[in-house]
Design an enzyme around this catalytic site. Structure first.
Site, mmCIF file in Angstrom:
data_model
loop_
_atom_site.group_PDB
_atom_site.id
_atom_site.type_symbol
_atom_site.label_atom_id
_atom_site.label_comp_id
_atom_site.label_asym_id
_atom_site.label_seq_id
_atom_site.Cartn_x
_atom_site.Cartn_y
_atom_site.Cartn_z
ATOM 1 N N SER A 179 0.836 -1.195 0.000
ATOM 2 C CA SER A 179 0.000 0.000 0.000
ATOM 3 C C SER A 179 0.877 1.253 0.000
ATOM 4 C CB SER A 179 -0.963 -0.057 1.191
ATOM 5 O OG SER A 179 -1.999 0.876 1.057
ATOM 6 N N ASP A 208 -10.137 -3.654 -4.973
ATOM 7 C CA ASP A 208 -9.268 -2.688 -4.298
ATOM 8 C C ASP A 208 -9.324 -1.374 -5.054
ATOM 9 O OD1 ASP A 208 -7.231 -1.232 -3.101
ATOM 10 O OD2 ASP A 208 -5.672 -2.738 -3.411
ATOM 11 N N HIS A 245 -8.102 -5.093 -0.669
ATOM 12 C CA HIS A 245 -6.894 -4.414 -0.198
ATOM 13 C C HIS A 245 -6.487 -4.965 1.162
ATOM 14 C CE1 HIS A 245 -4.058 -1.053 -0.317
ATOM 15 N NE2 HIS A 245 -4.232 -0.981 0.987
#
Length: 310
Positions: free
Chosen positions: A156, A250, A280
Site C-alpha cells: 500500500s 481494491d 486491499h
C-alpha cells in the site's frame, strides 16, 4: 468473480462492528483503532529478531531485523516498508509479513518504522526509508548480508515508498537493487480510476479513506512530484525487476497495474499478478484466506528467484 468466500465473513464482521470510520477520527485515535483490529496473518516462528535504531535525517529511525535461523550467510537483504496510508502502521503491523518473507525467501529483512503523517508529512517518511536502506547496505557485514543482493518492498503506502526508493537508488547512483516487491501500491493521487470508483465502498479500504490519507500526507501542490506519485515519473527505465500484486476489489488496483505496465514498457522485467476475489490488505489476511496465502507464497518465491536462493 465475487469476493473470496473466506473473506466475506471478515467484511461482514467489520461492517457490523460499530467501529467508527477512521476518516471521522484524528490520526492518533485511528492508530489506536487499527491496533485493536490487528489480526489475520499467520505468524511464522523461527527468524532471529532484533530491534535497533538507525540514524535518520531528523533523528533515530526504529527498525526491526529478521534473520533466518539456519545458514551461515551472508544472506540477501530485503528492506520492507509497511502500509497504512503514510498515517497508520508500525513494526507490529509488518511483523507477520516480515517473518514469512524472511523464512520463505531465505533473506534478512529490515522493517522500517518511518515517521508518519500528518505530524511528519511528505517527504519525511520517504527520507527515513531512504536512510534506512543506506544504513542497511553500509552495515552489511554487521547484519550478515550480501550488499550485492538487495531488494526493497512494501504494501500500500509502503509499496509507494518502495517504488520511490527504487527510483532514488537509480538516480542517486545506488545502492544497486536487484528487485522490488510492490504490493497493492499507491502510485498516484487519481480519484477517478475505474477501480477507485467501482470499489469506493464496501471492501475495507474506501475512496474516502484514500482522500483522508492523501490530505494528511501531502499538500495538493505536491501530488505531481514523482517522489510522492511514482506513476508521474518521466522515465522508469533502468529500475530493478518488479512483482506487482493487486486485488480485484481494491480502489488502488488500477494505479498499481498502470505502474506495472509502465515498468514493463520501459524494459523492466515485471510481473503483474491480480488476485481476483481479494481486497486491499490481503497479505495481512493469510490466516483467513487460502488465496491470500497463495499471494504470500508468490511473493516469497519471486524474492528467492531474484536473490538466487530458490
Amino acid at each position: 468473480m465475487p469476493v473470496d468466500a473466506q473473506l466475506q465473513p471478515l467484511l461482514e464482521l467489520l461492517a457490523s462492528s460499530g467501529a467508527p470510520p477512521i476518516t471521522s477520527l484524528d490520526p492518533v485515535s485511528a492508530r489506536a483503532l487499527m491496533a485493536n483490529l490487528r489480526a489475520g496473518a499467520r505468524v511464522d516462528e523461527g527468524p532471529v529478531i532484533a530491534d535497533r535504531t538507525v540514524s535518520g535525517p531528523a533523528g533515530d529511525v526504529p527498525v526491526r531485523t529478521y534473520t533466518p535461523p539456519e545458514g551461515d550467510g551472508p544472506f540477501p537483504l530485503f528492506v520492507w516498508f509497511h502500509g497504512g496510508g503514510w498515517v497508520l502502521g508500525d513494526l507490529e503491523d509488518a511483523d507477520p509479513i516480515c517473518r514469512s518473507l524472511c523464512l520463505g525467501a531465505g533473506c534478512v529483512v529490515v522493517s522500517v518504522d518511518y515517521r508518519l503523517a500528518p505530524e511528519h508529512p511528505f517527504p519525511a517518511g520517504l527520507d527515513d526509508c531512504w536512510a534506512a536502506l543506506a544504513w542497511a547496505v553500509q552495515h552489511a557485514a554487521e547484519l550478515g548480508v550480501d550488499a550485492g543482493r538487495v531488494a526493497v518492498g512494501g504494501d500500500s503506502a509502503g509499496g509507494n515508498l518502495a517504488a520511490v526508493v527504487a527510483l532514488l537508488a537509480r538516480d542517486e547512483g545506488g545502492p544497486e537493487l536487484c528487485f522490488q516487491l510492490l504490493v497493492y501500491p499507491v502510485t498516484d493521487f487519481d480519484p477517478t480510476t475505474p477501480s477507485m470508483v467501482e470499489n469506493a465502498e464496501g471492501y475495507l479500504l474506501t475512496a474516502e479513506m484514500m482522500r483522508w490519507f492523501y490530505d494528511h500526507y501531502t499538500d495538493p501542490a505536491e501530488r505531481d512530484d514523482p517522489r510522492a506519485a511514482p506513476l508521474k515519473a518521466a522515465d522508469l527505465a533502468g529500475l530493478p525487476p518488479a512483482l506487482v500484486l493487486t486485488a480485484e476489489f481494491d480502489p488502488l488496483r488500477d494505479e498499481g497495474e498502470a505502474y506495472g505496465r509502465r515498468l514493463a514498457a520501459a524494459g523492466v522485467p515485471t510481473t503483474i499478478s491480480r488476485y481476483d476475489g481479494l481486497i486491499h490488505g490481503f497479505l495481512s489476511m493469510t490466516a483467513f484466506s487460502e488465496r491470500a496465502a497463495e499471494a504470500e507464497v508468490e511473493a516469497a518465491r519471486a524474492l528467492a528467484a531474484a536473490f538466487g536462493t530458490a
